[in-house]
Design an enzyme around this catalytic site. Sequence first.
Site: not given
Length: 307
Positions: A112, A235, A288
Amino acid sequence: MTAIPTDAELARSLDGDFTSSHAEVNGVRLHYVSGGSGAPLVLLGGWPQTWWQFHRIMPDLARNYHVIAVDIRGMGGSEKPGSGYDKRTMAADIRALVRHLGYDSVNITGHDIGAMVAYAFAANHPDAVRKLALVDVAHPDGNWESFTLLPGPGQKPNREEGMTLAIDSVFLWWFAFNQIEGLPERLLAGRERILIDWLIHYQSKDPSRIGERDRDIYAHAYSTPEAVRAGNAWYQTFTRDIADERGYAPVSAPLLGLGASGNYRVLNTVLPSKGHNVRVVEIPDSGHYIPEENPQAVIEHLTAFFQ
């Protein structure tokens, strides 16, 4: 929520003589858990988790490697400064930690957000990486600029029973949500576990594989405004990360990509142009959160790759 063990207690609960430590490097205080012996292997996790996401693979890897699971800048037991969340700077954090631990070069694996940092580490510090493994995510690149705010055909904001887990059917609404400064930490105050549960349900093939205790650990790690702000900052730097990536040459270190379901197809399309020696493997029976959903497959592939 029951009492949450400290990082030191969690480290001691793992086979392999693991210990919890901190280091002041590159202007930030990083937390890491290390154990085992052999060639150094750095593990970098992602949102919304901590180093604990690797707890099912660390004991086995520690039989052959000195495993170093790091809370990246802004995560868990690490410091949460007001800036420095672009992946180039975070890679410099890890480079400084590697030097602090007495190593010139390491094997490195990221999942990730941690995969983005691991790739930036290899791209910016090629002399410091022996081999590189990316789990289910690649570094942001120009393709990410085409992401939309509306679900595309086949994308659903909520996972339905029997939904096939594939990147082209996942609506990444949190990419936008995490861009907003000041609001997420207010909306999530006291509700962190709700977000953790939703993400695990949406992105896991079998959500029960990530248990109540693990979810409590992650919710606790993001239970302060500073922790939410820092996670959002990973992000909020994507535009900068994309610009940085345009200047990176393909990495010279051998590169392994491990992808689940649709993410395998994406990695198999993207990664070959990102390195000179690239192999991409599909991990079956997983969503995931691969290190927790199918730890044995991860152990086997990483052990074979890093030997």
